[in-house]
Scaffold this motif. Structure first.
Motif, PDB file in Angstrom:
ATOM      1  N   GLN A   1      95.526  18.883 -32.719  1.00 59.32           N
ATOM      2  CA  GLN A   1      94.329  18.835 -33.558  1.00 59.32           C
ATOM      3  C   GLN A   1      94.649  18.187 -34.896  1.00 59.32           C
ATOM      4  O   GLN A   1      95.795  18.152 -35.339  1.00 59.32           O
ATOM      5  N   TRP A   2      93.585  17.678 -35.508  1.00 60.47           N
ATOM      6  CA  TRP A   2      93.663  17.069 -36.830  1.00 60.47           C
ATOM      7  C   TRP A   2      93.333  18.115 -37.878  1.00 60.47           C
ATOM      8  O   TRP A   2      92.484  18.971 -37.669  1.00 60.47           O
ATOM      9  N   PHE A   3      93.994  18.020 -39.039  1.00 64.15           N
ATOM     10  CA  PHE A   3      93.584  18.843 -40.172  1.00 64.15           C
ATOM     11  C   PHE A   3      93.814  18.081 -41.470  1.00 64.15           C
ATOM     12  O   PHE A   3      94.627  17.149 -41.524  1.00 64.15           O
ATOM     13  N   LEU A   4      93.092  18.494 -42.496  1.00 61.97           N
ATOM     14  CA  LEU A   4      93.150  17.810 -43.793  1.00 61.97           C
ATOM     15  C   LEU A   4      93.584  18.816 -44.853  1.00 61.97           C
ATOM     16  O   LEU A   4      93.019  19.916 -44.947  1.00 61.97           O
ATOM     17  N   ARG A   5      94.600  18.403 -45.639  1.00 59.84           N
ATOM     18  CA  ARG A   5      95.031  19.227 -46.756  1.00 59.84           C
ATOM     19  C   ARG A   5      94.517  18.615 -48.060  1.00 59.84           C
ATOM     20  O   ARG A   5      94.748  17.442 -48.333  1.00 59.84           O
ATOM     21  N   VAL A   6      93.813  19.438 -48.831  1.00 62.41           N
ATOM     22  CA  VAL A   6      93.329  19.000 -50.145  1.00 62.41           C
ATOM     23  C   VAL A   6      93.578  20.133 -51.136  1.00 62.41           C
ATOM     24  O   VAL A   6      93.795  21.282 -50.748  1.00 62.41           O
ATOM     25  N   THR A   7      93.556  19.785 -52.407  1.00 63.50           N
ATOM     26  CA  THR A   7      93.699  20.787 -53.461  1.00 63.50           C
ATOM     27  C   THR A   7      92.431  20.796 -54.296  1.00 63.50           C
ATOM     28  O   THR A   7      92.010  19.751 -54.815  1.00 63.50           O
ATOM     29  N   VAL A   8      91.809  21.970 -54.393  1.00 61.54           N
ATOM     30  CA  VAL A   8      90.574  22.126 -55.166  1.00 61.54           C
ATOM     31  C   VAL A   8      90.766  23.266 -56.157  1.00 61.54           C
ATOM     32  O   VAL A   8      91.117  24.384 -55.747  1.00 61.54           O
ATOM     33  N   HIS A   9      90.585  22.948 -57.454  1.00 57.62           N
ATOM     34  CA  HIS A   9      90.751  23.950 -58.509  1.00 57.62           C
ATOM     35  C   HIS A   9      92.126  24.616 -58.435  1.00 57.62           C
ATOM     36  O   HIS A   9      92.271  25.827 -58.612  1.00 57.62           O
ATOM     37  N   GLY A  10      93.149  23.784 -58.131  1.00 58.67           N
ATOM     38  CA  GLY A  10      94.514  24.280 -58.103  1.00 58.67           C
ATOM     39  C   GLY A  10      94.864  25.068 -56.859  1.00 58.67           C
ATOM     40  O   GLY A  10      95.980  25.606 -56.757  1.00 58.67           O
ATOM     41  N   ARG A  11      93.977  25.115 -55.904  1.00 62.69           N
ATOM     42  CA  ARG A  11      94.230  25.888 -54.689  1.00 62.69           C
ATOM     43  C   ARG A  11      94.234  24.954 -53.483  1.00 62.69           C
ATOM     44  O   ARG A  11      93.307  24.164 -53.305  1.00 62.69           O
ATOM     45  N   ARG A  12      95.304  25.043 -52.657  1.00 56.86           N
ATOM     46  CA  ARG A  12      95.375  24.175 -51.483  1.00 56.86           C
ATOM     47  C   ARG A  12      94.494  24.712 -50.372  1.00 56.86           C
ATOM     48  O   ARG A  12      94.495  25.910 -50.088  1.00 56.86           O
ATOM     49  N   ARG A  13      93.724  23.816 -49.768  1.00 57.55           N
ATOM     50  CA  ARG A  13      92.826  24.172 -48.672  1.00 57.55           C
ATOM     51  C   ARG A  13      93.202  23.337 -47.460  1.00 57.55           C
ATOM     52  O   ARG A  13      93.550  22.163 -47.566  1.00 57.55           O
ATOM     53  N   GLU A  14      93.160  23.944 -46.288  1.00 49.21           N
ATOM     54  CA  GLU A  14      93.489  23.260 -45.042  1.00 49.21           C
ATOM     55  C   GLU A  14      92.263  23.297 -44.150  1.00 49.21           C
ATOM     56  O   GLU A  14      91.772  24.362 -43.777  1.00 49.21           O
ATOM     57  N   MET A  15      91.725  22.144 -43.815  1.00 51.17           N
ATOM     58  CA  MET A  15      90.431  22.030 -43.129  1.00 51.17           C
ATOM     59  C   MET A  15      90.609  21.366 -41.766  1.00 51.17           C
ATOM     60  O   MET A  15      91.101  20.246 -41.654  1.00 51.17           O
ATOM     61  N   GLY A  16      90.228  22.063 -40.703  1.00 55.45           N
ATOM     62  CA  GLY A  16      90.314  21.479 -39.376  1.00 55.45           C
ATOM     63  C   GLY A  16      89.274  20.376 -39.178  1.00 55.45           C
ATOM     64  O   GLY A  16      88.130  20.502 -39.604  1.00 55.45           O
ATOM     65  N   LEU A  17      89.699  19.299 -38.512  1.00 51.97           N
ATOM     66  CA  LEU A  17      88.796  18.161 -38.272  1.00 51.97           C
ATOM     67  C   LEU A  17      88.521  17.936 -36.796  1.00 51.97           C
ATOM     68  O   LEU A  17      87.842  16.974 -36.432  1.00 51.97           O
ATOM     69  N   GLY A  18      89.040  18.797 -35.935  1.00 51.07           N
ATOM     70  CA  GLY A  18      88.754  18.664 -34.523  1.00 51.07           C
ATOM     71  C   GLY A  18      89.982  18.395 -33.675  1.00 51.07           C
ATOM     72  O   GLY A  18      91.039  18.002 -34.175  1.00 51.07           O
ATOM     73  N   ALA A  19      89.817  18.602 -32.380  1.00 50.89           N
ATOM     74  CA  ALA A  19      90.926  18.395 -31.433  1.00 50.89           C
ATOM     75  C   ALA A  19      91.121  16.910 -31.175  1.00 50.89           C
ATOM     76  O   ALA A  19      90.170  16.119 -31.216  1.00 50.89           O
ATOM     77  N   LEU A  20      92.357  16.530 -30.907  1.00 50.39           N
ATOM     78  CA  LEU A  20      92.697  15.124 -30.654  1.00 50.39           C
ATOM     79  C   LEU A  20      91.911  14.577 -29.464  1.00 50.39           C
ATOM     80  O   LEU A  20      91.515  13.409 -29.456  1.00 50.39           O
TER      81      LEU A  20
END
Length: 386
Positions: A39-58
């Motif tokens: 699966q795909w996921f996206l790591r971003v930082t918002v307000h100093g906090r890391r968030r990991e967001m799933g983008l769906g299965a390959l």
């Protein structure tokens, strides 16, 4: 936020990669598992906090699609918004758009059909909504509906069409509660709040004009042409039933001197036995000559005579009284000219008599007493006939 390098992976690398985590740059990662899934996921930082967001299965999301999704959600993160919460917000909005008042109203109507006379085919349950609410509010998401919307919609008819407005508000309340049962975030008190905003109706109820029971014999005598309309009106008067019950009268429902009207055709939804006087039986025999498909009062082309047939006839006669008013004529005659108990007279009109406990213990419909009562009424009605 993340590494600035983008598009590190190729389609071939994605396909051939062993289990593990692989960065495509810009926070986009591919995670291949030992069980063969990925699966795909996206790591971003918002307000100093890391968030990991799933983008769906390959298997469902290609490398190109994953990069496009990552670009969209990185832009959301740059605006200071949590992309996971924003995606959920958009999902809720889409659901609200799907659950419009019109859609939920249709579902509520479908769910109630079994409880309605004739499965609601006559349209009377749904028509107050269809005519006075849905044209203005049908496309509004039901979760966004508030008392001001309802108040503004019903205000034009609140005073001059009070009964219709009351029915529309009642039906709307049922639809709102159906929406709550569906798990939607609706205000179940919205109709009560709207009613408070609308205030007390200034409408004065008008009863259906009725003919004085003393004048009924002369009118009955004038119905002497033996037409379908004349015979239908005669049976209506003699049995003190409602127009629809007479119009749809079927020969299969009559056994000797008893006419049994099935529950689906009764206003109260309960089977009703009507004792036919000798005069009423004579009318049935005469109407049988017009019978079509078992119906005593057929229309010229198909079906039975319309709801307006008898009313229009009385209008053309210049009469203020209407067919339904003969029930009132009969009831007043019972009170003033007979000593028949109240419950017998009320049962003759198919009215509910007494509380639920009393009805549970009372196992009679007073058929024999009503038979005597209807014979007396028939003698009065036909008293002026030569």
């Amino acid at each position: 936020m993340t590494s600035r390098a983008l598009n590190k992976l190729s389609a071939a690398q994605v396909k051939a990669a062993a289990p593990g985590k692989y960065s495509d740059g810009g926070g986009l990662w591919l995670h291949k598992r030992d069980d063969g899934g990925a699966q795909w996921f996206l790591r971003v930082t918002v307000h100093g906090r890391r968030r990991e967001m799933g983008l769906g299965a390959l298997r469902d999301v290609s490398l190109k699609d994953a990069r496009e999704a990552a670009t969209e959600w990185r832009a959301v993160a740059r605006q200071g918004k949590d992309p996971i919460k924003e995606r959920e917000r958009r999902r809720r909005e889409a659901q609200r758009a799907d659950h419009t008042l019109g859609m939920v109203a249709a579902e509520a109507f479908e769910a109630r059909k079994a409880q309605l006379k004739g499965d609601g085919k006559a349209g009377r349950w749904f028509s107050p909504l269809e005519l006075h609410v849905l044209p203005k509010l049908g496309q509004v998401p039901i979760e966004e509906l508030d008392q001001r919307d309802v108040k503004d919609t019903l205000a034009p008819i609140w005073h001059n069409k009070a009964d219709t407005a009351r029915k529309a508000l009642n039906r709307l309340g049922i639809v709102i509660r159906h929406g709550a049962a569906m798990g939607l975030d609706v205000d179940v008190q919205v109709t009560e709040k709207a009613k408070a905003l609308l205030g007390k109706s200034r409408h004065t109820p008008k009863h259906v004009p009725a003919m004085d029971w003393r004048d009924v014999p002369a009118f009955y005598q004038s119905l002497n042409e033996g037409t379908i309309t004349h015979l239908a009106l005669r049976l209506l008067i003699l049995t003190a039933t409602r127009s629809s019950e007479v119009r749809f009268c079927h020969l299969d429902e009559i056994d000797g001197y008893v006419w049994t009207i099935p529950a689906p055709r009764m206003k109260a939804g309960k089977e009703h036995r009507v004792p036919l006087s000798e005069e009423a039986q004579a009318v049935v025999a005469q109407a049988s000559a017009f019978e079509r498909d078992g119906f005593l009062f057929p229309n010229v082309r198909e079906g039975v005579i319309s709801d307006a047939t008898m009313s229009r006839f009385m209008e053309r006669r210049g009469l203020e009284a209407r067919p339904h008013g003969f029930r009132s004529s009969f009831r007043t005659w019972c009170a003033e000219e007979t000593d028949m108990p109240r419950e017998v007279a009320e049962t003759a009109l198919a009215h509910v008599v007494g509380g639920s406990v009393e009805r549970a213990y009372r196992r009679t419909d007073y058929l024999e007493q009503r038979r005597e009562l209807m014979e007396q009424w028939a003698k009065h009605v036909a008293s002026s006939r030569n």
